[in-house]
Design an enzyme around this catalytic site. Structure first.
Site, PDB file in Angstrom:
ATOM      1  N   GLU A  23      52.988-132.725 -16.612  1.00 54.00           N
ATOM      2  CA  GLU A  23      53.673-132.278 -17.821  1.00 54.00           C
ATOM      3  C   GLU A  23      54.219-130.849 -17.736  1.00 54.00           C
ATOM      4  O   GLU A  23      54.139-130.093 -18.704  1.00 54.00           O
ATOM      5  CB  GLU A  23      52.742-132.396 -19.039  1.00 54.00           C
ATOM      6  CG  GLU A  23      52.321-133.819 -19.322  1.00 54.00           C
ATOM      7  CD  GLU A  23      51.496-133.961 -20.602  1.00 54.00           C
ATOM      8  OE1 GLU A  23      51.771-134.877 -21.366  1.00 54.00           O
ATOM      9  OE2 GLU A  23      50.572-133.144 -20.816  1.00 54.00           O
ATOM     10  N   VAL A  24      54.744-130.477 -16.595  1.00 52.35           N
ATOM     11  CA  VAL A  24      55.375-129.156 -16.505  1.00 52.35           C
ATOM     12  C   VAL A  24      56.672-129.209 -17.296  1.00 52.35           C
ATOM     13  O   VAL A  24      57.477-130.117 -17.106  1.00 52.35           O
ATOM     14  CB  VAL A  24      55.650-128.775 -15.037  1.00 52.35           C
ATOM     15  CG1 VAL A  24      56.402-127.443 -14.969  1.00 52.35           C
ATOM     16  CG2 VAL A  24      54.343-128.700 -14.262  1.00 52.35           C
TER      17      VAL A  24
END
Ligand SMILES: *[C@@H]1O[C@H](CO)[C@@H](O)[C@H](O)[C@H]1NC(C)=O
Ligand SMILES: *[C@@H]1O[C@H](CO)[C@@H](O)[C@H](O)[C@H]1NC(C)=O
Ligand SMILES: *[C@@H]1O[C@H](CO)[C@@H](O)[C@H](O)[C@H]1NC(C)=O
Ligand SMILES: *[C@@H]1O[C@H](CO)[C@@H](O)[C@H](O)[C@H]1NC(C)=O
Ligand SMILES: *[C@@H]1O[C@H](CO)[C@@H](O)[C@H](O)[C@H]1NC(C)=O
Ligand SMILES: *[C@@H]1O[C@H](CO)[C@@H](O)[C@H](O)[C@H]1NC(C)=O
Ligand SMILES: *[C@@H]1O[C@H](CO)[C@@H](O)[C@H](O)[C@H]1NC(C)=O
Ligand SMILES: *[C@@H]1O[C@H](CO)[C@@H](O)[C@H](O)[C@H]1NC(C)=O
Ligand SMILES: *[C@@H]1O[C@H](CO)[C@@H](O)[C@H](O)[C@H]1NC(C)=O
Ligand SMILES: *[C@@H]1O[C@H](CO)[C@@H](O)[C@H](O)[C@H]1NC(C)=O
Length: 578
Positions: free
Chosen positions: A351-352
């Protein structure tokens, strides 16, 4: 119809092993066991010894520590943490055997280890440890458990405890009605994990020990410790003391180096390797409480959701020598302390949020053509440090599948987004862990934990479901096959999987019930496989009463596992079917 009816009737009496062994035959002979029985161990290369109740052999080697601990726990489980299986017999029936002077007792328990343990017994590499065992109990009370490794013996003893019940006779008594028994067993998957988040809410060590106990009862072998995240940093790093001193929620919600070592040690004795994750570069906002200059897009309000999946937004800067030097110090402090008891380290990478890098003064853009090479360089640095210490790295699937990174060949890629991810990872030749959030996310279905800003019309969110609703019930979890969609020539790359307890709405009060007995379903898939010996999906019909009984067993062992059915359904096993 008749077949189903007959099947259900014949399993209505207690006989439940969980997870189900590869080979299992039983009789219906009664054998009692008492505390005087001795366990003899002829451990390969370990000298061998005999253990009685309360008498530890006190040997120095890990092998004998594992075996004596397993023996101690076997006594404790049989005699102090056992249960009366009334829920699995017709109401008001007298199902218990009668103790007479002619009753048969277990006369001997022999543990036979067939090989010397590998030197890395407490931090085995995947595939490097033989966990198989055999268990035989004769009708006249002679028990033999064999294993290649001490962990195989431990699993055999765990199964052994499942053969016995406590008698309701006030004078006590522990009996089996299954003699003679023969079991031959080995795991289908080498990686059978539970991921515990201790950032969103802190878990005292007693919680972690309880989870390890319950995992051990289910023959699981990896505790994935997601120890830090955006909301809190409970991990003490002596060379960076402000991290926990400022980043934990409260002064008492910290894990010291000694705490971490104690959890690792507790797991090692039960064949459960603790695999720690420091998620980065995303999920790191809590670092800003100590080192604000390292974090970009910290706690943007009110539109944090443009920069992160959860508040507070924030990410380690992607092109910063100060961040590189911070990571170097962090891992140089932490990894050598972990490595005596683990072969793995999880580098996160899920989830960058690309947009956050528009607010990163070392980058200033969200263009993937700019970010991708910076991420490759960032992860290369991390990977080099992890592998130089002899640890095998793990990352979340996005690093490979979304960011297109080139990773060291031995990297284990943890999937969560869908079945296609497992197939996509192994198609690139990497080893994969399964754990599709649509099946194995234990936190789902609790409803929305986010509040709504004043002025926001909350009706639009009615009925306030969370992103991964509904709740993953045990039947759904049980229907998940880690090998789903994976071609036959790549199944060897699927090492196993993990169930996940993210903790936005789970703390010490509901941890047990959120995790157990649902995780038993994942544990059986991982130990026994999602398909039975004939290649069919495992039957929920036969699993249900076994899981109900496993739940009783967990409760007796001190885990507040929730019920999956009412006694009406289990006492006479036929009338709760649709
Ligand atoms: C195995 O145990 C089950 C449950 O107690 C019992 O119904 C069955 O008869 C046993 N098998 C044999 C061969 O006795
Ligand atoms: C383990 O302890 C027993 C006695 O309790 C002893 O006979 C044996 O030699 C010891 N083994 C090792 C490896 O120390
Ligand atoms: C158990 O179920 C069977 C089949 O429905 C029924 O014939 C029998 O009476 C039931 N026994 C008890 C004790 O409820
Ligand atoms: C209860 O236990 C006592 C002592 O072991 C024994 O004498 C008695 O027969 C048992 N009762 C039953 C119903 O098994
Ligand atoms: C250990 O060796 C015995 C023969 O001595 C064999 O019967 C048993 O299956 C072996 N155990 C395992 C787990 O392979
Ligand atoms: C990148 O930034 C631009 C300008 O701020 C924005 O319009 C766009 O949606 C962003 N792209 C992504 C993938 O977030
Ligand atoms: C990354 O940092 C270096 C050194 O400060 C700088 O020269 C370079 O332009 C930066 N890269 C980007 C894409 O901003
Ligand atoms: C990774 O590759 C895909 C397919 O070529 C592309 O759509 C995506 O933008 C790439 N990701 C990054 C971060 O460059
Ligand atoms: C077996 O389970 C898979 C999911 O793992 C499912 O797609 C399939 O339909 C099931 N097969 C049967 C016959 O129920
Ligand atoms: C499996 O077979 C396919 C088709 O022959 C091939 O493209 C692929 O590389 C193979 N995968 C592995 C892991 O060997």
């Amino acid at each position: 119809m008749l077949t189903v009816f007959g099947l259900v009737l014949c399993i209505s009496s207690a006989s439940a092993l969980w997870p189900i062994p590869s080979v299992y035959t039983n009789g219906s002979g009664v054998v009692w066991i008492d505390k005087d029985v001795k366990v003899s161990y002829n451990g390969a290369g370990q000298g061998g010894y005999t253990c009685g109740y309360g008498s530890k052999a006190n040997n120095e080697t890990w092998t004998s520590a594992i075996v004596t601990n397993a023996i101690e726990r076997t006594y404790d489980t049989l005699f102090n943490k056992n249960f009366v299986p009334w829920k699995f017999h017709p109401r008001m029936s007298s199902f218990e055997p009668t103790l007479t002077s002619a009753s048969v007792y277990v006369k001997s328990i022999t543990l036979q280890q067939n090989a010397t343990d590998p030197s890395d017994i407490v931090k085995p590499n995947t595939g490097g440890l033989d966990e198989s065992y055999t268990l035989a109990m004769t009708a006249d009370g002679h028990v033999t458990i064999t294993g290649i490794s001490s962990i195989g013996l431990l699993h055999g003893l765990t199964t052994f405890t499942q053969l016995f019940y406590r008698s309701s006779n006030s004078s006590g008594g522990v009996y089996s009605t299954l003699a003679p028994v023969y079991i031959s067993d080995a795991p289908k998957f080498q990686w059978r994990g539970l991921n515990i988040d201790t950032s969103r809410t802190y878990k005292p060590l007693s919680d972690l020990y309880a989870m390890i106990d319950a995992m051990s009862y289910n023959k699981m072998n990896r505790l994935h410790w997601h120890i830090t995240d955006a909301q809190a940093w409970p991990l003490e790093i002596p060379s960076l003391p402000d991290l926990a001193n400022k980043g934990a929620y409260a002064t008492w919600q910290k894990y010291s180096p000694a705490d971490v070592a104690a959890v690792q040690h507790y797991g090692a004795l039960l064949g459960i390797e603790v695999v720690m994750e420091i998620d980065n570069p995303g999920h790191t906002s809590s670092i800003a409480f100590a080192y604000p200059d390292l974090i970009a897009a910290f706690n943007v309000q009110p539109n944090w959701d443009s920069y992160a999946a959860e508040p507070p937004s924030g990410t380690l800067k992607l092109n910063s020598s100060a961040v590189y030097s911070f990571l170097n110090t962090l891992f140089a402090d932490l990894l050598p302390r972990l490595s005596p008891l683990t072969s793995y380290f999880h580098l996160g990478g899920d989830e960058v949020n690309m947009n956050a890098y528009t607010l990163d003064d070392t980058v200033g853009t969200n263009a993937s053509s700019v970010l991708q090479p910076l991420m490759q360089r960032y992860m290369d640095r991390n990977m080099a440090q992890v592998t130089s210490l002899g640890l095998t790295p793990l990352v979340w699937e996005e690093m490979l599948l979304d960011w297109n990174l080139t990773l060291p060949a031995e990297t284990i890629v943890q999937t969560w987004i869908g079945d296609a991810s497992v197939a996509a990872v192994v198609a690139q030749g990497y080893r994969a862990l399964a754990g599709n959030y649509n099946f194995w996310y234990l936190d789902c279905g609790q409803g929305q934990w986010l509040d709504f800003f004043p002025g926001t019309s909350s009706e639009q969110f009615w009925p306030y479901a969370d992103y991964c609703s509904p709740r993953k019930n045990w039947r759904l979890m049980y229907s998940y096959d880690p090998l789903s969609g994976v071609p036959a020539n790549a199944t060897h790359l699927v090492l196993g999987g993990e169930a996940h307890i993210w903790s936005e709405q789970t703390d010490t009060i509901n941890l047990d019930t959120m995790v157990w007995p649902r995780t038993c379903a994942a544990a059986e898939v991982l130990w026994s496989g999602a398909k039975d010996a004939s290649g069919q999906n495992r039957s929920q019909i036969t699993a249900s009463p076994r899981l109900s009984e496993m739940r009783e067993r967990l409760v007796a062992r001190g885990i507040r596992a929730e019920p999956i059915q009412m006694p009406y359904c289990t006492q006479n096993g036929t009338q709760c079917a649709l």
